[in-house]
Design a protein around this motif. Structure first.
Motif, PDB file in Angstrom:
ATOM      1  N   ASP A   1     -55.392  72.000  62.830  1.00 61.97           N
ATOM      2  CA  ASP A   1     -55.047  72.544  64.140  1.00 61.97           C
ATOM      3  C   ASP A   1     -54.988  71.437  65.194  1.00 61.97           C
ATOM      4  OD1 ASP A   1     -54.848  74.928  66.118  1.00 61.97           O
ATOM      5  OD2 ASP A   1     -56.469  73.671  66.913  1.00 61.97           O
ATOM      6  N   THR A   2     -55.929  70.521  65.142  1.00 61.93           N
ATOM      7  CA  THR A   2     -55.983  69.431  66.120  1.00 61.93           C
ATOM      8  C   THR A   2     -54.732  68.555  66.027  1.00 61.93           C
ATOM      9  OG1 THR A   2     -58.397  69.450  66.026  1.00 61.93           O
ATOM     10  CG2 THR A   2     -57.362  67.462  66.898  1.00 61.93           C
ATOM     11  N   VAL A   3     -54.360  68.191  64.815  1.00 55.81           N
ATOM     12  CA  VAL A   3     -53.170  67.354  64.617  1.00 55.81           C
ATOM     13  C   VAL A   3     -51.907  68.122  64.994  1.00 55.81           C
ATOM     14  CG1 VAL A   3     -51.786  66.097  62.910  1.00 55.81           C
ATOM     15  CG2 VAL A   3     -54.291  65.910  62.888  1.00 55.81           C
ATOM     16  N   ASP A   4     -51.816  69.368  64.550  1.00 56.37           N
ATOM     17  CA  ASP A   4     -50.646  70.180  64.894  1.00 56.37           C
ATOM     18  C   ASP A   4     -50.531  70.384  66.404  1.00 56.37           C
ATOM     19  OD1 ASP A   4     -49.963  70.345  62.243  1.00 56.37           O
ATOM     20  OD2 ASP A   4     -50.575  72.446  62.004  1.00 56.37           O
ATOM     21  N   GLY A   5     -51.665  70.326  67.109  1.00 55.46           N
ATOM     22  CA  GLY A   5     -51.674  70.474  68.560  1.00 55.46           C
ATOM     23  C   GLY A   5     -51.335  69.192  69.299  1.00 55.46           C
ATOM     24  N   GLY A   6     -51.071  68.117  68.560  1.00 52.49           N
ATOM     25  CA  GLY A   6     -50.630  66.875  69.184  1.00 52.49           C
ATOM     26  C   GLY A   6     -51.698  65.833  69.428  1.00 52.49           C
ATOM     27  N   ALA A   7     -52.938  66.101  69.038  1.00 48.21           N
ATOM     28  CA  ALA A   7     -54.004  65.117  69.265  1.00 48.21           C
ATOM     29  C   ALA A   7     -53.901  63.987  68.252  1.00 48.21           C
ATOM     30  CB  ALA A   7     -55.370  65.780  69.182  1.00 48.21           C
TER      31      ALA A   7
ATOM     32  N   PRO B   1     -49.257  61.946  66.354  1.00 51.57           N
ATOM     33  CA  PRO B   1     -48.914  62.835  65.245  1.00 51.57           C
ATOM     34  C   PRO B   1     -47.418  62.911  64.932  1.00 51.57           C
ATOM     35  CG  PRO B   1     -50.618  63.843  66.566  1.00 51.57           C
ATOM     36  CD  PRO B   1     -50.165  62.610  67.308  1.00 51.57           C
ATOM     37  N   ALA B   2     -46.559  62.611  65.914  1.00 44.73           N
ATOM     38  CA  ALA B   2     -45.108  62.615  65.684  1.00 44.73           C
ATOM     39  C   ALA B   2     -44.617  61.304  65.081  1.00 44.73           C
ATOM     40  CB  ALA B   2     -44.375  62.893  66.998  1.00 44.73           C
ATOM     41  N   GLY B   3     -45.515  60.325  64.924  1.00 41.39           N
ATOM     42  CA  GLY B   3     -45.142  59.048  64.328  1.00 41.39           C
ATOM     43  C   GLY B   3     -44.710  57.988  65.316  1.00 41.39           C
ATOM     44  N   VAL B   4     -44.840  58.254  66.612  1.00 39.31           N
ATOM     45  CA  VAL B   4     -44.445  57.309  67.652  1.00 39.31           C
ATOM     46  C   VAL B   4     -45.626  56.389  67.973  1.00 39.31           C
ATOM     47  CG1 VAL B   4     -43.661  57.093  70.041  1.00 39.31           C
ATOM     48  CG2 VAL B   4     -42.836  58.985  68.615  1.00 39.31           C
ATOM     49  N   LEU B   5     -45.383  55.072  67.947  1.00 41.95           N
ATOM     50  CA  LEU B   5     -46.451  54.134  68.291  1.00 41.95           C
ATOM     51  C   LEU B   5     -46.846  54.307  69.753  1.00 41.95           C
ATOM     52  CD1 LEU B   5     -45.427  50.845  66.476  1.00 41.95           C
ATOM     53  CD2 LEU B   5     -47.230  52.464  65.848  1.00 41.95           C
ATOM     54  N   ARG B   6     -48.147  54.395  69.992  1.00 41.08           N
ATOM     55  CA  ARG B   6     -48.677  54.631  71.342  1.00 41.08           C
ATOM     56  C   ARG B   6     -49.797  53.643  71.627  1.00 41.08           C
ATOM     57  NH1 ARG B   6     -47.532  56.766  75.102  1.00 41.08           N
ATOM     58  NH2 ARG B   6     -49.373  57.989  75.505  1.00 41.08           N
TER      59      ARG B   6
ATOM     60  N   ALA C   1     -59.842  77.015  71.939  1.00 41.11           N
ATOM     61  CA  ALA C   1     -61.107  76.846  72.658  1.00 41.11           C
ATOM     62  C   ALA C   1     -61.041  75.779  73.750  1.00 41.11           C
ATOM     63  CB  ALA C   1     -62.218  76.505  71.663  1.00 41.11           C
ATOM     64  N   ARG C   2     -59.895  75.175  73.951  1.00 42.93           N
ATOM     65  CA  ARG C   2     -59.777  74.102  74.942  1.00 42.93           C
ATOM     66  C   ARG C   2     -59.851  74.642  76.366  1.00 42.93           C
ATOM     67  NH1 ARG C   2     -55.179  70.672  71.747  1.00 42.93           N
ATOM     68  NH2 ARG C   2     -56.527  70.153  69.993  1.00 42.93           N
ATOM     69  N   GLY C   3     -60.329  73.796  77.265  1.00 41.61           N
ATOM     70  CA  GLY C   3     -60.406  74.160  78.673  1.00 41.61           C
ATOM     71  C   GLY C   3     -61.632  74.975  79.041  1.00 41.61           C
TER      72      GLY C   3
ATOM     73  N   GLY D   1     -55.688  60.120  64.017  1.00 39.02           N
ATOM     74  CA  GLY D   1     -55.513  59.321  62.820  1.00 39.02           C
ATOM     75  C   GLY D   1     -54.576  59.879  61.766  1.00 39.02           C
ATOM     76  N   PHE D   2     -53.964  61.021  62.034  1.00 41.09           N
ATOM     77  CA  PHE D   2     -53.103  61.656  61.044  1.00 41.09           C
ATOM     78  C   PHE D   2     -51.746  61.975  61.655  1.00 41.09           C
ATOM     79  CE2 PHE D   2     -57.456  62.539  59.923  1.00 41.09           C
ATOM     80  CZ  PHE D   2     -57.492  62.297  58.563  1.00 41.09           C
ATOM     81  N   LEU D   3     -50.731  62.071  60.792  1.00 39.01           N
ATOM     82  CA  LEU D   3     -49.394  62.452  61.223  1.00 39.01           C
ATOM     83  C   LEU D   3     -49.169  63.935  60.964  1.00 39.01           C
ATOM     84  CD1 LEU D   3     -47.365  59.420  59.816  1.00 39.01           C
ATOM     85  CD2 LEU D   3     -48.217  59.758  62.151  1.00 39.01           C
ATOM     86  N   ALA D   4     -48.367  64.568  61.811  1.00 38.88           N
ATOM     87  CA  ALA D   4     -48.025  65.980  61.649  1.00 38.88           C
ATOM     88  C   ALA D   4     -46.736  66.098  60.847  1.00 38.88           C
ATOM     89  CB  ALA D   4     -47.868  66.633  63.018  1.00 38.88           C
TER      90      ALA D   4
END
Length: 183
Positions: free
Chosen positions: A24-30, A156-161, A99-101, A33-36
């Protein structure tokens, strides 16, 4: 909401729920350390590998649960070198999107910080994606920005940040620069 520390056996017992939280965390864009999209088998294997570190005392893991659901987690990674036992790395702070916010991230951070003090740790450090919601949380609760490393990790989208490094002194010796190694 109950926040509790898990031992190695308990991590193994909670691996299904922790894997779901990681997905859920990765799918949510956080950027943790993992790619979605992160497949559940990979998330399960990753958490199963953590159980040995917990059992060995190299990793401490807390989970936040409400009505039987795992909604958040945070960990502390302890170095094994004698000259670095005064510090720990805060890793994998994750809060389920539902549960965020609601202050759960703050509560998990406070739990890890208090436990670090109890373990004789006086300095915590972490890294997080620059300009992420997590970065704003760390700043709001008193973490100090140490610097930014460009193109450090892919989101998670594979873009270097870029990644921002933070630290925080905790406990009675906070910020004194003088620490006795007690762990």
């Amino acid at each position: 909401m109950i926040v509790s520390r898990l031992d190695g056996t308990q991590v193994a017992d909670h691996v299904e729920a922790l894997a779901d939280l990681l997905v859920d965390t990765v799918d949510g864009g956080a950027s943790v350390g993992f790619l979605a999209p992160l497949d559940r088998a990979t998330a399960l294997a990753w958490w199963q590998e953590r159980a040995a570190g917990v059992a060995a005392g190299q990793l401490a893991v807390w989970v936040a649960r409400d009505d039987g659901r795992t909604l958040g987690t945070v960990s502390l990674a302890f170095p094994d070198k004698p000259n670095s036992r005064h510090r720990a790395e805060l890793v994998k702070l994750m809060v389920h999107r539902e549960a965020r916010g609601r202050g759960l991230g703050r509560r998990l951070l406070a739990t890890a910080e208090e436990a670090a003090v109890g373990a004789g740790v006086t300095l915590l450090h972490l890294d997080t994606e620059t300009d992420s919601p997590a970065e704003h949380l760390y700043t709001a609760v008193g973490w100090t920005r140490a610097g930014v490393i460009p193109d450090y990790a892919a989101d998670p989208a594979g873009v270097l940040r870029p990644t921002t490094l933070y630290y925080k002194y905790v406990g009675a010796a906070a910020g004194s620069g003088v620490t006795a190694l007690t762990r």
